[in-house]
Design a protein around this motif. Structure first.
Motif, PDB file in Angstrom:
ATOM      1  N   ILE A 190       0.866  -1.186   0.000  1.00 52.60           N
ATOM      2  CA  ILE A 190       0.000   0.000   0.000  1.00 52.60           C
ATOM      3  C   ILE A 190       0.900   1.232   0.000  1.00 52.60           C
ATOM      4  CG2 ILE A 190      -1.773   1.286   1.255  1.00 52.60           C
ATOM      5  CD1 ILE A 190      -2.593  -1.383   2.588  1.00 52.60           C
ATOM      6  N   LEU A 191       0.733   2.080  -1.016  1.00 52.16           N
ATOM      7  CA  LEU A 191       1.564   3.283  -1.139  1.00 52.16           C
ATOM      8  C   LEU A 191       0.764   4.488  -0.665  1.00 52.16           C
ATOM      9  CD1 LEU A 191       4.125   4.740  -2.131  1.00 52.16           C
ATOM     10  CD2 LEU A 191       3.108   4.786  -4.421  1.00 52.16           C
ATOM     11  N   ILE A 192       1.293   5.148   0.361  1.00 48.82           N
ATOM     12  CA  ILE A 192       0.589   6.312   0.902  1.00 48.82           C
ATOM     13  C   ILE A 192       1.443   7.553   0.672  1.00 48.82           C
ATOM     14  CG2 ILE A 192      -0.628   7.264   2.868  1.00 48.82           C
ATOM     15  CD1 ILE A 192      -0.617   4.500   4.109  1.00 48.82           C
ATOM     16  N   SER A 193       0.848   8.512   0.002  1.00 52.25           N
ATOM     17  CA  SER A 193       1.571   9.714  -0.370  1.00 52.25           C
ATOM     18  C   SER A 193       1.041  10.890   0.440  1.00 52.25           C
ATOM     19  CB  SER A 193       1.372   9.944  -1.875  1.00 52.25           C
ATOM     20  OG  SER A 193       1.994  11.118  -2.278  1.00 52.25           O
ATOM     21  N   ASP A 194       1.895  11.429   1.296  1.00 51.77           N
ATOM     22  CA  ASP A 194       1.516  12.587   2.111  1.00 51.77           C
ATOM     23  C   ASP A 194       1.776  13.830   1.262  1.00 51.77           C
ATOM     24  OD1 ASP A 194       1.250  14.657   3.909  1.00 51.77           O
ATOM     25  OD2 ASP A 194       2.442  13.711   5.487  1.00 51.77           O
ATOM     26  N   GLU A 195       0.688  14.471   0.833  1.00 52.75           N
ATOM     27  CA  GLU A 195       0.807  15.587  -0.114  1.00 52.75           C
ATOM     28  C   GLU A 195       0.346  16.897   0.522  1.00 52.75           C
ATOM     29  OE1 GLU A 195      -1.251  14.120  -3.640  1.00 52.75           O
ATOM     30  OE2 GLU A 195       0.184  12.454  -3.852  1.00 52.75           O
ATOM     31  N   CYS A 196       0.656  17.049   1.818  1.00 52.21           N
ATOM     32  CA  CYS A 196       0.078  18.191   2.534  1.00 52.21           C
ATOM     33  C   CYS A 196       0.656  19.534   2.105  1.00 52.21           C
ATOM     34  CB  CYS A 196       0.155  17.989   4.042  1.00 52.21           C
ATOM     35  SG  CYS A 196       1.782  18.160   4.732  1.00 52.21           S
ATOM     36  N   TYR A 197       1.780  19.524   1.354  1.00 50.95           N
ATOM     37  CA  TYR A 197       2.334  20.790   0.847  1.00 50.95           C
ATOM     38  C   TYR A 197       2.145  20.911  -0.668  1.00 50.95           C
ATOM     39  CZ  TYR A 197       4.533  20.706   5.444  1.00 50.95           C
ATOM     40  OH  TYR A 197       4.752  20.652   6.799  1.00 50.95           O
ATOM     41  N   ALA A 198       1.127  20.230  -1.190  1.00 54.39           N
ATOM     42  CA  ALA A 198       0.964  20.125  -2.644  1.00 54.39           C
ATOM     43  C   ALA A 198       0.836  21.468  -3.355  1.00 54.39           C
ATOM     44  CB  ALA A 198      -0.258  19.263  -2.963  1.00 54.39           C
ATOM     45  N   GLU A 199       0.282  22.465  -2.689  1.00 58.15           N
ATOM     46  CA  GLU A 199       0.119  23.761  -3.370  1.00 58.15           C
ATOM     47  C   GLU A 199       1.266  24.720  -3.063  1.00 58.15           C
ATOM     48  OE1 GLU A 199      -4.006  24.007  -1.964  1.00 58.15           O
ATOM     49  OE2 GLU A 199      -4.450  24.888  -3.919  1.00 58.15           O
ATOM     50  N   LEU A 200       2.322  24.171  -2.457  1.00 61.75           N
ATOM     51  CA  LEU A 200       3.448  25.031  -2.083  1.00 61.75           C
ATOM     52  C   LEU A 200       4.715  24.588  -2.812  1.00 61.75           C
ATOM     53  CD1 LEU A 200       2.511  25.270   1.692  1.00 61.75           C
ATOM     54  CD2 LEU A 200       2.429  27.149   0.033  1.00 61.75           C
ATOM     55  N   GLY A 201       4.633  24.605  -4.153  1.00 64.25           N
ATOM     56  CA  GLY A 201       5.819  24.349  -4.964  1.00 64.25           C
ATOM     57  C   GLY A 201       6.449  25.686  -5.313  1.00 64.25           C
ATOM     58  N   TRP A 202       7.789  25.775  -5.246  1.00 66.97           N
ATOM     59  CA  TRP A 202       8.472  27.041  -5.562  1.00 66.97           C
ATOM     60  C   TRP A 202       9.331  26.882  -6.797  1.00 66.97           C
ATOM     61  CZ3 TRP A 202       5.671  30.000  -2.804  1.00 66.97           C
ATOM     62  CH2 TRP A 202       5.253  29.605  -1.537  1.00 66.97           C
ATOM     63  N   GLU A 203      10.251  25.923  -6.750  1.00 70.84           N
ATOM     64  CA  GLU A 203      11.140  25.737  -7.907  1.00 70.84           C
ATOM     65  C   GLU A 203      10.853  24.433  -8.626  1.00 70.84           C
ATOM     66  OE1 GLU A 203      14.381  26.301  -5.430  1.00 70.84           O
ATOM     67  OE2 GLU A 203      14.063  28.464  -5.494  1.00 70.84           O
ATOM     68  N   ALA A 204       9.817  23.732  -8.214  1.00 67.10           N
ATOM     69  CA  ALA A 204       9.409  22.488  -8.890  1.00 67.10           C
ATOM     70  C   ALA A 204       7.919  22.322  -8.647  1.00 67.10           C
ATOM     71  CB  ALA A 204      10.173  21.303  -8.314  1.00 67.10           C
ATOM     72  N   GLU A 205       7.258  21.656  -9.580  1.00 67.71           N
ATOM     73  CA  GLU A 205       5.824  21.461  -9.449  1.00 67.71           C
ATOM     74  C   GLU A 205       5.537  20.161  -8.695  1.00 67.71           C
ATOM     75  OE1 GLU A 205       3.865  20.211 -12.959  1.00 67.71           O
ATOM     76  OE2 GLU A 205       1.869  20.572 -12.120  1.00 67.71           O
ATOM     77  N   PRO A 206       4.899  20.263  -7.532  1.00 63.27           N
ATOM     78  CA  PRO A 206       4.540  19.027  -6.825  1.00 63.27           C
ATOM     79  C   PRO A 206       3.541  18.212  -7.649  1.00 63.27           C
ATOM     80  CG  PRO A 206       4.451  20.908  -5.338  1.00 63.27           C
ATOM     81  CD  PRO A 206       4.591  21.464  -6.724  1.00 63.27           C
ATOM     82  N   VAL A 207       3.720  16.898  -7.645  1.00 64.75           N
ATOM     83  CA  VAL A 207       2.880  16.006  -8.446  1.00 64.75           C
ATOM     84  C   VAL A 207       2.174  15.039  -7.502  1.00 64.75           C
ATOM     85  CG1 VAL A 207       2.905  14.239 -10.254  1.00 64.75           C
ATOM     86  CG2 VAL A 207       4.533  16.134 -10.354  1.00 64.75           C
ATOM     87  N   SER A 208       0.868  14.866  -7.720  1.00 74.02           N
ATOM     88  CA  SER A 208       0.134  13.908  -6.891  1.00 74.02           C
ATOM     89  C   SER A 208       0.318  12.499  -7.427  1.00 74.02           C
ATOM     90  CB  SER A 208      -1.361  14.251  -6.881  1.00 74.02           C
ATOM     91  OG  SER A 208      -2.054  13.220  -6.203  1.00 74.02           O
ATOM     92  N   VAL A 209       0.400  11.565  -6.498  1.00 75.59           N
ATOM     93  CA  VAL A 209       0.530  10.158  -6.884  1.00 75.59           C
ATOM     94  C   VAL A 209      -0.736   9.673  -7.591  1.00 75.59           C
ATOM     95  CG1 VAL A 209      -0.384   9.072  -4.780  1.00 75.59           C
ATOM     96  CG2 VAL A 209       1.528   8.015  -5.963  1.00 75.59           C
ATOM     97  N   LEU A 210      -1.832  10.418  -7.414  1.00 85.19           N
ATOM     98  CA  LEU A 210      -3.101  10.005  -8.036  1.00 85.19           C
ATOM     99  C   LEU A 210      -3.271  10.537  -9.463  1.00 85.19           C
ATOM    100  CD1 LEU A 210      -5.599  10.526  -5.024  1.00 85.19           C
ATOM    101  CD2 LEU A 210      -4.322   8.463  -5.675  1.00 85.19           C
TER     102      LEU A 210
END
Ligand SMILES: Cc1ncc(COP(=O)(O)O)c(C=O)c1O
Length: 361
Positions: A180-200
């Motif tokens: 089971i892969l669990i991705s903690d994405e609590c800073y997803a909207e706080l990308g500065w020099e890279a775009e955060p990507v959701s595992v979904l």
């Protein structure tokens, strides 16, 4: 139970906090990532308007809340999610700490966590009676097959952002082994020099959320840490399982918070305002710490600067405390952080300006 938990490390910071408080212009506390700006007016209004709540709320959340979360996932992260596979949680720390237990992990099971990590992943494994294994990438796992694998991007504490390509490999690896892969994405909207990507996202998981859970918090995006609001989304079977256990256990988000969270998820303007504040503070602090002789590692996303002067982290903590600035020693997040400190940019403009003056004056 208490015996299975680690000592609370923050007590070790107390003498340095005391030292920093002696500064004539007061302490600048950059040690904790707690929001300091106001909760948006529209969210407060929604909370107040929902104050009349005599009956029990649904553990599953209102349909409006689940729709709002699905809408947000689509709009902000490019994820197509079924509102039925979304479940509100009472702040994500609660979920992180109990998820292994809720998913049935126990003695003999392994929970894999990053080597530099938010300490609650390990706490969650311990509460379940499972064993946590800190690993740097998949190779570090060797032949071991954990029951659960945690990832966190942007990372607390390093700010590292995992690109889609990397996430694809992790998803494939986990699927091949039934992990089971669990991705903690609590800073997803706080990308500065890279775009955060959701595992979904479909380019990561191929539009199939089987075996995947993404954890989202409103604490940072909406200055809502005091409300305790977050949600988990992903594999419909796992979400249903979590719902059933949480119903039995009374893990229910209060109705007024459900209403407030719905409104917060439907609005992006306040997030853009908050992002702009953090971007300014981050830039000021980064420039000042670099001028003082620090190197910034990672820190492409999230709420932290991951800094080093290639010296033991406690030496750095001491030096900065003498300037009245309190930071977190990297060691709190894993042995690999022994030469880094974590600087949160969750301080007011006034306190950030004070830190900049002390570092560059
Ligand atoms: C990586 C990570 N996950 C989860 C949380 C928990 O956030 P909350 O309980 O406010 O949703 C935090 C809080 O700082 C965090 O840094």
């Amino acid at each position: 139970m208490i015996k299975t938990l680690p000592d609370f490390p923050w007590d070790l910071l107390a003498p340095y906090k005391h030292q920093a408080q002696q500064h004539p212009d007061g302490i600048v506390d950059l040690s904790i990532g707690t929001p300091v700006d106001p909760t948006p007016e529209l969210v407060r209004r929604a909370l107040a308007e929902a104050a009349d709540a005599p009956g029990y709320p649904a553990t599953y959340g209102t349909p409006a809340l689940r729709e709002a979360a699905a809408g947000w996932l689509g709009r902000r992260l490019g994820v197509t999610a079924d509102p039925a596979a979304i479940l509100p949680v009472i702040g994500t720390k609660e979920l992180v700490a109990w998820l292994p237990t809720l998913l049935g992990a126990g003695a003999g099971d392994t929970v894999a966590i990053p080597t530099l990590a938010y300490p609650t992943y390990d706490v969650g494994a311990r509460l379940a009676g499972a064993t946590s294994l800190a690993v740097d990438g998949l190779l570090g796992l060797g032949p071991a097959t954990p029951k659960i694998l945690w990832i966190n991007s942007p990372s607390n504490p390093t700010g590292q952002v995992l690109p889609a390509e990397h996430l694809r490999k992790v998803v494939t690896w986990a699927r091949e082994r039934g992990v089971i892969l669990i991705s903690d994405e609590c800073y997803a909207e706080l990308g500065w020099e890279a775009e955060p990507v959701s595992v979904l996202r479909s380019d990561v998981c191929g539009d199939d959320h089987t075996g995947l859970l993404a954890v989202h918090s409103l604490s940072k995006r909406s200055n809502l840490a005091g409300y305790r609001a977050g949600f988990v989304a992903g594999d419909p079977v796992l979400v249903k399982e979590l719902l059933e256990v949480r119903k039995h256990a009374g893990m229910i988000m209060p109705a007024p918070v459900q209403a407030a969270m719905t409104v917060a998820l439907e609005d992006d303007e306040h997030v853009e305002e908050q992002r702009a504040r953090y971007a300014r503070r981050r830039e000021s602090l980064r420039t000042a710490f670099e001028a003082y002789g620090f190197r910034v590692d990672h820190s492409e996303g999230g709420l932290y600067l991951w800094l080093t002067r290639d010296e033991p982290c406690w030496d750095t903590v001491k030096t900065l405390s003498e300037l009245g600035i309190l930071v977190a020693p990297g060691e709190f997040y894993g042995a690999r952080g022994a030469q880094h400190v974590r600087v949160a940019f969750t301080a007011t403009d006034e306190r950030v300006a004070a830190a900049v003056t002390r570092l560059t004056g």
